[in-house]
Design a protein around this motif. Structure first.
Motif, PDB file in Angstrom:
ATOM      1  N   ALA A 471       0.773  -1.536  -0.017  1.00  0.00           N
ATOM      2  CA  ALA A 471       0.132   0.029  -0.058  1.00  0.00           C
ATOM      3  C   ALA A 471       0.923   1.341  -0.071  1.00  0.00           C
ATOM      4  CB  ALA A 471      -1.076  -0.084   1.154  1.00  0.00           C
ATOM      5  N   LEU A 472       1.831   1.273   0.906  1.00  0.00           N
ATOM      6  CA  LEU A 472       2.807   2.456   0.652  1.00  0.00           C
ATOM      7  C   LEU A 472       3.675   2.697  -0.452  1.00  0.00           C
ATOM      8  CD1 LEU A 472       3.986   2.091   4.536  1.00  0.00           C
ATOM      9  CD2 LEU A 472       2.605   3.836   3.554  1.00  0.00           C
ATOM     10  N   LEU A 473       4.203   1.678  -1.005  1.00  0.00           N
ATOM     11  CA  LEU A 473       4.589   1.689  -2.340  1.00  0.00           C
ATOM     12  C   LEU A 473       3.866   2.148  -3.327  1.00  0.00           C
ATOM     13  CD1 LEU A 473       6.787  -1.644  -2.535  1.00  0.00           C
ATOM     14  CD2 LEU A 473       7.810   0.728  -2.148  1.00  0.00           C
ATOM     15  N   THR A 474       2.730   1.912  -3.449  1.00  0.00           N
ATOM     16  CA  THR A 474       1.765   2.466  -4.418  1.00  0.00           C
ATOM     17  C   THR A 474       1.259   3.745  -4.083  1.00  0.00           C
ATOM     18  OG1 THR A 474       0.550  -0.072  -4.694  1.00  0.00           O
ATOM     19  CG2 THR A 474      -0.512   1.950  -5.485  1.00  0.00           C
ATOM     20  N   ALA A 475       1.083   4.149  -2.948  1.00  0.00           N
ATOM     21  CA  ALA A 475       0.974   5.648  -2.581  1.00  0.00           C
ATOM     22  C   ALA A 475       2.245   6.390  -3.131  1.00  0.00           C
ATOM     23  CB  ALA A 475       0.466   5.636  -1.270  1.00  0.00           C
ATOM     24  N   GLY A 476       3.309   6.018  -2.671  1.00  0.00           N
ATOM     25  CA  GLY A 476       4.413   6.922  -3.052  1.00  0.00           C
ATOM     26  C   GLY A 476       4.685   6.872  -4.368  1.00  0.00           C
ATOM     27  N   THR A 477       4.717   5.843  -5.136  1.00  0.00           N
ATOM     28  CA  THR A 477       4.955   5.921  -6.553  1.00  0.00           C
ATOM     29  C   THR A 477       3.802   6.789  -7.082  1.00  0.00           C
ATOM     30  OG1 THR A 477       5.539   3.617  -6.519  1.00  0.00           O
ATOM     31  CG2 THR A 477       4.714   4.498  -8.737  1.00  0.00           C
ATOM     32  N   LEU A 478       2.646   6.626  -6.777  1.00  0.00           N
ATOM     33  CA  LEU A 478       1.827   7.758  -7.489  1.00  0.00           C
ATOM     34  C   LEU A 478       1.937   9.072  -7.181  1.00  0.00           C
ATOM     35  CD1 LEU A 478      -1.069   7.742  -8.873  1.00  0.00           C
ATOM     36  CD2 LEU A 478      -2.239   7.605  -6.696  1.00  0.00           C
ATOM     37  N   VAL A 479       2.581   9.435  -5.906  1.00  0.00           N
ATOM     38  CA  VAL A 479       3.009  10.986  -5.331  1.00  0.00           C
ATOM     39  C   VAL A 479       3.837  11.271  -6.334  1.00  0.00           C
ATOM     40  CG1 VAL A 479       3.428  12.310  -3.659  1.00  0.00           C
ATOM     41  CG2 VAL A 479       1.626  10.806  -3.238  1.00  0.00           C
ATOM     42  N   PHE A 480       4.842  10.596  -6.437  1.00  0.00           N
ATOM     43  CA  PHE A 480       6.153  11.109  -6.887  1.00  0.00           C
ATOM     44  C   PHE A 480       6.272  11.095  -8.438  1.00  0.00           C
ATOM     45  CE2 PHE A 480       7.823   9.817  -2.667  1.00  0.00           C
ATOM     46  CZ  PHE A 480       8.168  11.384  -2.251  1.00  0.00           C
ATOM     47  N   LEU A 482       3.369  12.208 -10.176  1.00  0.00           N
ATOM     48  CA  LEU A 482       2.690  13.319 -10.322  1.00  0.00           C
ATOM     49  C   LEU A 482       3.447  14.424  -9.897  1.00  0.00           C
ATOM     50  CD1 LEU A 482      -0.765  12.112  -9.044  1.00  0.00           C
ATOM     51  CD2 LEU A 482      -0.083  12.421 -11.405  1.00  0.00           C
ATOM     52  N   VAL A 483       4.283  14.234  -8.781  1.00  0.00           N
ATOM     53  CA  VAL A 483       5.170  15.759  -8.512  1.00  0.00           C
ATOM     54  C   VAL A 483       6.286  15.209  -8.419  1.00  0.00           C
ATOM     55  CG1 VAL A 483       5.529  17.731  -6.835  1.00  0.00           C
ATOM     56  CG2 VAL A 483       3.149  16.506  -7.202  1.00  0.00           C
ATOM     57  N   PRO A 484       7.367  15.063  -9.419  1.00  0.00           N
ATOM     58  CA  PRO A 484       8.527  14.627  -9.352  1.00  0.00           C
ATOM     59  C   PRO A 484       9.510  15.201  -8.531  1.00  0.00           C
ATOM     60  CG  PRO A 484       7.893  14.796 -11.631  1.00  0.00           C
ATOM     61  CD  PRO A 484       6.922  15.341 -10.708  1.00  0.00           C
ATOM     62  N   PRO A 485      10.618  14.778  -8.009  1.00  0.00           N
ATOM     63  CA  PRO A 485      11.638  15.500  -6.989  1.00  0.00           C
ATOM     64  C   PRO A 485      12.552  16.257  -8.009  1.00  0.00           C
ATOM     65  CG  PRO A 485      12.103  13.228  -7.005  1.00  0.00           C
ATOM     66  CD  PRO A 485      10.618  13.312  -7.686  1.00  0.00           C
ATOM     67  N   VAL A 486      13.241  17.142  -7.255  1.00  0.00           N
ATOM     68  CA  VAL A 486      14.454  17.660  -8.027  1.00  0.00           C
ATOM     69  C   VAL A 486      15.878  17.060  -8.047  1.00  0.00           C
ATOM     70  CG1 VAL A 486      15.608  19.788  -8.392  1.00  0.00           C
ATOM     71  CG2 VAL A 486      13.083  20.062  -7.669  1.00  0.00           C
ATOM     72  N   GLN A 487      16.379  16.854  -9.080  1.00  0.00           N
ATOM     73  CA  GLN A 487      17.639  16.336  -9.339  1.00  0.00           C
ATOM     74  C   GLN A 487      18.868  17.309  -8.546  1.00  0.00           C
ATOM     75  OE1 GLN A 487      19.260  15.025 -12.995  1.00  0.00           O
ATOM     76  NE2 GLN A 487      20.753  13.879 -12.071  1.00  0.00           N
ATOM     77  N   ILE A 488      19.407  16.682  -7.508  1.00  0.00           N
ATOM     78  CA  ILE A 488      20.533  17.529  -6.840  1.00  0.00           C
ATOM     79  C   ILE A 488      22.106  17.002  -7.145  1.00  0.00           C
ATOM     80  CG2 ILE A 488      18.870  18.086  -5.138  1.00  0.00           C
ATOM     81  CD1 ILE A 488      20.148  15.925  -3.267  1.00  0.00           C
ATOM     82  N   SER A 489      22.107  15.884  -7.553  1.00  0.00           N
ATOM     83  CA  SER A 489      23.239  15.209  -7.791  1.00  0.00           C
ATOM     84  C   SER A 489      23.798  15.835  -9.238  1.00  0.00           C
ATOM     85  CB  SER A 489      23.205  13.619  -7.991  1.00  0.00           C
ATOM     86  OG  SER A 489      24.474  13.118  -8.391  1.00  0.00           O
ATOM     87  N   LEU A 490      25.100  16.252  -9.182  1.00  0.00           N
ATOM     88  CA  LEU A 490      25.652  16.669 -10.609  1.00  0.00           C
ATOM     89  C   LEU A 490      26.858  15.920 -11.077  1.00  0.00           C
ATOM     90  CD1 LEU A 490      25.745  20.438  -9.748  1.00  0.00           C
ATOM     91  CD2 LEU A 490      23.925  19.287 -10.927  1.00  0.00           C
ATOM     92  N   ASP A 491      26.921  14.739 -10.530  1.00  0.00           N
ATOM     93  CA  ASP A 491      27.913  13.762 -11.092  1.00  0.00           C
ATOM     94  C   ASP A 491      27.799  13.483 -12.663  1.00  0.00           C
ATOM     95  OD1 ASP A 491      25.851  11.909 -11.000  1.00  0.00           O
ATOM     96  OD2 ASP A 491      26.539  10.892  -9.456  1.00  0.00           O
ATOM     97  N   GLU A 520      15.616  15.255  -4.596  1.00  0.00           N
ATOM     98  CA  GLU A 520      15.009  15.783  -3.219  1.00  0.00           C
ATOM     99  C   GLU A 520      13.643  16.115  -3.770  1.00  0.00           C
ATOM    100  OE1 GLU A 520      15.884  19.486  -0.304  1.00  0.00           O
ATOM    101  OE2 GLU A 520      17.546  18.848  -1.685  1.00  0.00           O
ATOM    102  N   PRO A 521      12.825  15.665  -2.836  1.00  0.00           N
ATOM    103  CA  PRO A 521      11.289  16.169  -3.050  1.00  0.00           C
ATOM    104  C   PRO A 521      11.011  17.608  -2.841  1.00  0.00           C
ATOM    105  CG  PRO A 521      11.525  15.074  -0.966  1.00  0.00           C
ATOM    106  CD  PRO A 521      12.824  15.220  -1.657  1.00  0.00           C
ATOM    107  N   THR A 522       9.919  18.391  -3.125  1.00  0.00           N
ATOM    108  CA  THR A 522       9.866  19.509  -3.164  1.00  0.00           C
ATOM    109  C   THR A 522       8.302  19.862  -2.625  1.00  0.00           C
ATOM    110  OG1 THR A 522       8.817  19.552  -5.347  1.00  0.00           O
ATOM    111  CG2 THR A 522      11.237  20.137  -5.195  1.00  0.00           C
ATOM    112  N   GLY A 523       8.214  21.001  -1.925  1.00  0.00           N
ATOM    113  CA  GLY A 523       6.783  21.219  -1.456  1.00  0.00           C
ATOM    114  C   GLY A 523       6.328  20.141  -0.500  1.00  0.00           C
ATOM    115  N   TRP A 524       4.962  19.929  -0.604  1.00  0.00           N
ATOM    116  CA  TRP A 524       4.454  19.078   0.296  1.00  0.00           C
ATOM    117  C   TRP A 524       4.851  17.648   0.458  1.00  0.00           C
ATOM    118  CZ3 TRP A 524       1.584  15.210  -1.696  1.00  0.00           C
ATOM    119  CH2 TRP A 524       1.096  15.168  -3.135  1.00  0.00           C
ATOM    120  N   THR A 525       5.445  17.169  -0.898  1.00  0.00           N
ATOM    121  CA  THR A 525       5.800  15.787  -1.079  1.00  0.00           C
ATOM    122  C   THR A 525       7.165  15.614  -0.048  1.00  0.00           C
ATOM    123  OG1 THR A 525       7.212  16.530  -2.809  1.00  0.00           O
ATOM    124  CG2 THR A 525       5.238  15.725  -3.641  1.00  0.00           C
ATOM    125  N   ILE A 526       7.619  16.722   0.640  1.00  0.00           N
ATOM    126  CA  ILE A 526       8.511  16.402   1.590  1.00  0.00           C
ATOM    127  C   ILE A 526       8.057  15.659   2.894  1.00  0.00           C
ATOM    128  CG2 ILE A 526      10.157  17.636   3.180  1.00  0.00           C
ATOM    129  CD1 ILE A 526      10.444  19.807   1.229  1.00  0.00           C
TER     130      ILE A 526
END
Length: 558
Positions: A471-480, A482-491, A520-526
């Protein structure tokens, strides 16, 4: 002194001969003090007494046919006033005859057999060694029959009316038969020994409610008496320590008072079907420390009062099948530390609690309605159960202890289902145990228990953890997604975002896929990301705690 050959019954009836019965008795009794040549007789003797003149028993050794004597015995029921007067027998005369005032004639068996007589006075045979047989049929005994510490042959008092029978510490070599008799003030058989059967079927027993300890002989000017002996006034059968080598048949009795058979031993079983007991004190049947092969209190048995069988030993069956049991104060059945092969706890009706604490049972047969009140089960051990009860009803049975949660009954039931191969039922019982225990914990412990129960069912439902993870995997996959996180790695390595892997990386305690460090998640997805991390730790902890119980070796005994 009159005597009849062995086996002949004396008919106490109006004589047909011109000579009166009283006159013949008087002549016979006078022969007791005369020389031996004046009266030769057999040893089976009959005596009567007239209220206005002394009398003994009459001699009838004239060859009268014995069958005729027996056949006319029922005529004693149809009496005239004269016949009623002449059927009286003094107890002291019977005592003298039983104690050998007249020696038995060679070749004869000493016996006194009376039908329909009225015996006046107390028949005091305490401490005596009686070698004659005493049979009383349909007789009225106005006083006490005292056999305390006596040694006798078989005794039969059938269909008689007796004030009281006292036979404490007596030794009876044969049967003791009081079937069908009325004993107004009950029976004492404490520490007596009966080598044959004890027959009391059809008796009506009362209790000596008006007696004091002085009347009972248990106190004196210097000794006030044991307070426990005061129960005598509520006891119709006082038979602690009684030993009966044959069967004890107490069927169809009507008892006012109680049966006190503490420490008694019945080698041939104890049978109480169709008996009605109305206790005037606490106990209807007080049978602590009893030993027997069978004890049947079923099929019409009725008791108003407590039935106590503490520390008793019954090698066979203890049956309450079809009984009617009532107790308004305390438990109706008390079997603490009882050891029994088979317990049939299936009464027709029952009112009151049941105490089965520390009882050991081979087979327990019962029904859900067998326990209408509180039930004490702590320490109960059974090998098998026979009942129409469902598992839900069994679990409700475990919650009826008046003091609340007790762990042993749950462990015992779980062990029973495990031995039967019903592992899922065993796990349900242990889960119910943890839930019952949770109610006894402080608030913090209860909160943790609720969490463990919800996540993994205290380890007995590990599939719940998989359901929560999915249940948690399904909910997290759906949230992220719709609201993708921001890439912070520059390697320099190219990275591709995957919402499912990103969610899973948050839930495992240690990052395995390097997704959490690269985006890194943004906004309420944090808040969603932090919740997934916490949920992951909780799931891991619960799985470890639950897995400890699952992997722990199961015991087959409670």
């Amino acid at each position: 002194m009159a005597a009849y050959p062995a086996g002949e019954w004396v008919d106490v009836r109006e004589e047909r001969q011109p000579t009166t019965w009283t006159g013949r008795i008087t002549e016979a009794y006078e022969s007791l003090t005369a020389p031996a040549h004046r009266a030769r007789s057999s040893s089976a003797t009959r005596t009567d007494h007239d209220p206005h003149e002394d009398a003994g028993a009459s001699v009838e050794n004239d060859g009268t046919d014995r069958a005729d004597q027996v056949q006319v015995a029922p005529a004693a029921r149809k009496r005239t006033p004269r016949a009623d007067r002449e059927r009286v027998v003094r107890a002291e005369v019977i005592r003298a005859l039983l104690l050998g005032v007249r020696p038995a004639e060679p070749g004869q068996v000493a016996a006194i057999r009376l039908i329909g007589a009225r015996i006046v006075g107390d028949l005091d045979l305490s401490g005596a060694e009686v070698t004659a047989t005493l049979h009383l049929i349909r007789c009225q005994v106005d006083g006490v029959i005292d056999l305390v510490e006596a040694q006798t042959r078989a005794l039969r008092f059938r269909d008689c009316e007796i004030l009281r029978l006292r036979a404490g510490r007596a030794r009876i070599n044969g049967v003791l038969d009081v079937g069908g008799s009325v004993l107004k003030e009950g029976i004492r058989l404490d520490n007596a020994h009966v080598s044959g059967q004890l027959r009391m079927s059809g008796c009506r027993l009362g209790c000596p409610g008006g007696w004091t300890s002085e009347d009972a002989g248990w106190s004196s000017a210097r000794y006030p008496g044991d307070p426990r002996e005061q129960d005598q006034k509520h006891t119709a059968l006082w038979a602690g320590g009684l030993v009966v080598e044959g069967g004890a048949f107490l069927r169809g009795m009507t008892v006012t008072g109680g049966l006190r058979i503490q420490g008694a031993r019945f080698n041939g079983g104890l049978w109480l079907q169709d008996t009605t007991i109305r206790a005037t004190g606490r106990y209807a049947v007080h049978a602590d420390y009893l030993q027997t092969t069978v004890m049947n209190m079923g099929e019409g048995f009725t008791a108003e009062g407590e039935i106590s069988l503490r520390v008793a030993r019954i090698s066979g069956t203890l049956s309450f099948h079809g009984a009617r049991l009532t107790c308004t104060k305390g438990p109706v059945i008390q079997t603490r530390h009882l050891d029994v092969g088979e317990l049939l706890l299936t009464p027709e009706s029952i009112e009151g609690g049941v105490d089965l604490g520390y009882t050991r049972v081979g087979l327990l047969a019962d029904r859900p309605e067998s326990y209408p009140g509180a039930v004490r089960l702590d320490g109960l051990v059974y090998e098998s159960l026979r009942s129409p009860a469902t598992l839900r009803e069994r679990l409700a049975w475990l919650t009826k202890h008046p003091a609340g949660y007790r762990p042993q009954p749950y462990e015992q039931m779980a062990a029973y289902y495990r031995r039967m191969g019903h592992e899922p039922d065993s796990r349900r019982v242990l889960l119910a145990k943890q839930r019952a225990r949770r109610r006894t914990l402080p608030p913090a412990g209860r909160a943790w228990g609720v969490l463990l129960d919800a996540v993994v069912g205290y380890g007995f439902r590990p599939w719940l953890a998989g359901a929560w993870l999915a249940a948690l995997l399904t909910a997290g996959t759906l949230v992220f997604s719709l609201v993708p996180p921001v890439q912070i790695s520059l390697d320099e390595r190219p990275r591709h975002f995957n919402a499912f892997v990103y969610t899973l990386d948050h839930m495992v305690p240690v990052s395995l896929f390097e997704q959490r460090a690269a985006w890194e998640p943004t906004g309420w997805t944090i808040w969603v990301a932090n919740a997934l991390i916490a949920a992951g730790w909780i799931l891991a902890t619960a799985l470890i705690a639950g897995g400890t119980r699952v992997l722990r070796p199961a015991s087959t005994s409670p």
